[in-house]
Scaffold this motif. Structure first.
Motif, mmCIF file in Angstrom:
data_model
loop_
_atom_site.group_PDB
_atom_site.id
_atom_site.type_symbol
_atom_site.label_atom_id
_atom_site.label_comp_id
_atom_site.label_asym_id
_atom_site.label_seq_id
_atom_site.Cartn_x
_atom_site.Cartn_y
_atom_site.Cartn_z
ATOM 1 N N ALA A 28 1.195 -1.137 -0.071
ATOM 2 C CA ALA A 28 -0.057 0.367 -0.319
ATOM 3 C C ALA A 28 0.955 1.190 0.114
ATOM 4 O O ALA A 28 0.861 2.276 -0.841
ATOM 5 C CB ALA A 28 -1.377 0.481 1.290
ATOM 6 N N VAL A 29 1.743 1.202 0.877
ATOM 7 C CA VAL A 29 2.748 2.333 1.005
ATOM 8 C C VAL A 29 2.968 2.601 -0.910
ATOM 9 O O VAL A 29 4.265 3.341 -0.893
ATOM 10 C CB VAL A 29 3.454 1.790 2.137
ATOM 11 N N LEU A 30 4.118 1.463 -0.786
ATOM 12 C CA LEU A 30 4.500 2.129 -2.545
ATOM 13 C C LEU A 30 3.581 2.556 -3.408
ATOM 14 O O LEU A 30 3.773 3.243 -4.728
ATOM 15 C CB LEU A 30 5.122 0.035 -2.655
ATOM 16 N N GLY A 31 1.942 1.817 -3.295
ATOM 17 C CA GLY A 31 1.756 1.786 -4.160
ATOM 18 C C GLY A 31 1.397 3.677 -3.767
ATOM 19 O O GLY A 31 1.015 4.171 -5.158
ATOM 20 N N GLY A 36 1.259 9.533 -5.829
ATOM 21 C CA GLY A 36 1.713 10.208 -5.271
ATOM 22 C C GLY A 36 2.717 10.980 -6.638
ATOM 23 O O GLY A 36 2.450 12.503 -6.984
ATOM 24 N N GLY A 37 4.535 10.388 -7.384
ATOM 25 C CA GLY A 37 5.262 10.580 -8.731
ATOM 26 C C GLY A 37 4.196 11.037 -9.333
ATOM 27 O O GLY A 37 4.410 11.786 -10.200
ATOM 28 N N MET A 38 3.244 10.035 -9.610
ATOM 29 C CA MET A 38 2.123 10.455 -11.198
ATOM 30 C C MET A 38 1.459 11.611 -11.094
ATOM 31 O O MET A 38 1.557 12.307 -12.148
ATOM 32 C CB MET A 38 1.341 8.873 -10.922
ATOM 33 N N GLY A 43 1.514 16.884 -12.828
ATOM 34 C CA GLY A 43 1.987 18.853 -12.863
ATOM 35 C C GLY A 43 2.331 19.269 -13.171
ATOM 36 O O GLY A 43 2.368 20.107 -13.840
ATOM 37 N N THR A 44 4.018 18.719 -13.742
ATOM 38 C CA THR A 44 4.656 19.610 -14.106
ATOM 39 C C THR A 44 5.032 19.803 -15.291
ATOM 40 O O THR A 44 5.119 20.773 -16.028
ATOM 41 C CB THR A 44 6.047 18.452 -13.249
#
Length: 222
Positions: A28-31, A36-38, A43-44
């Motif tokens: 779950a943490v990795l997902g 969040g990175g995606m 946004g970038t």
């Protein structure tokens, strides 16, 4: 026949249950980190796309204005001194243009107007007079910010004979050694200005931007 004690069904032990919960928590943490990175990457990319679109709009407007330049002087209201058809003074690139859309239509303007590009506080803005001989100072349109993050604006002009020269003055209008004469260029002091309705053969604009570095725009005027 009765089943022995070793063949009976049994549940998970406490250690096995804790290990399974730890694995689920790690997944779950990795997902969540990947999601969040995606989201940050999206946004970038959206911000970069907006900056690119603003740059393309600014360059398109600059090209359109330069291609519409006409060799005619501009007479500001209040009987001010005439201004050259193309000039760069005090961070303001001004040119006389014809056939460009105007926010304040003037039936007496004959499709001619004075366009001003100003660099101030890192913002490149655009505004226009609806005619080359406006009667009122209030007829000038308000400045509209076209591009942000601009650190510098340089202009070179190409003339028949001398070739490329800095600024927008003709070769004969360039300052002469020991005379102090000056033309349409950024400078200090009260040197006289030579006004000209002549346009160069081409103009090169160099924008120093925060996000895209140095950008050169070359446009032929004849």
């Amino acid at each position: 026949m009765r089943a022995g004690p070793h063949t009976a069904d049994r549940g998970l032990s406490l250690i096995e249950l804790v290990a399974a919960m730890a694995i689920f928590a790690l997944v779950a943490v990795l997902g969540a980190q990947a999601l969040g990175g995606m989201i940050r990457m999206r946004g970038t990319l959206e911000a970069r796309a907006a900056e690119t679109a603003a740059l393309e709009q600014a360059l398109s407007l600059l090209r359109a204005d330069l291609s519409a330049a006409v060799p005619m002087l501009f007479y500001p209201p209040g009987r001010g001194a005439p201004q050259s058809a193309l000039s760069l003074r005090g961070g303001v690139l001004a040119l006389s243009a014809g056939g460009q859309p105007t926010l304040v239509p003037d039936p007496q303007a004959l499709g001619l107007q004075r366009i001003e590009w100003q660099l101030q506080g890192g913002r490149l803005s655009r505004r226009a007079w609806p005619a080359l001989m406006p009667a009122r100072a209030a007829s000038r349109s308000p400045a509209v910010t076209v591009l942000e993050g601009v650190a510098g604006l340089r202009v070179r002009s190409y003339w028949d004979g001398p070739g490329w020269v800095d600024g927008t003055a003709t070769f004969s209008q360039q300052p002469q050694a020991g005379t102090g004469a000056a033309a349409d260029a950024d400078q200090a002091g009260g040197a006289p200005e030579v006004y000209s309705s002549t346009l160069p053969l081409a103009v090169e604009l160099q924008l120093e931007t925060r996000d895209f570095g140095s950008i050169r725009l070359v446009e032929t005027l004849k």
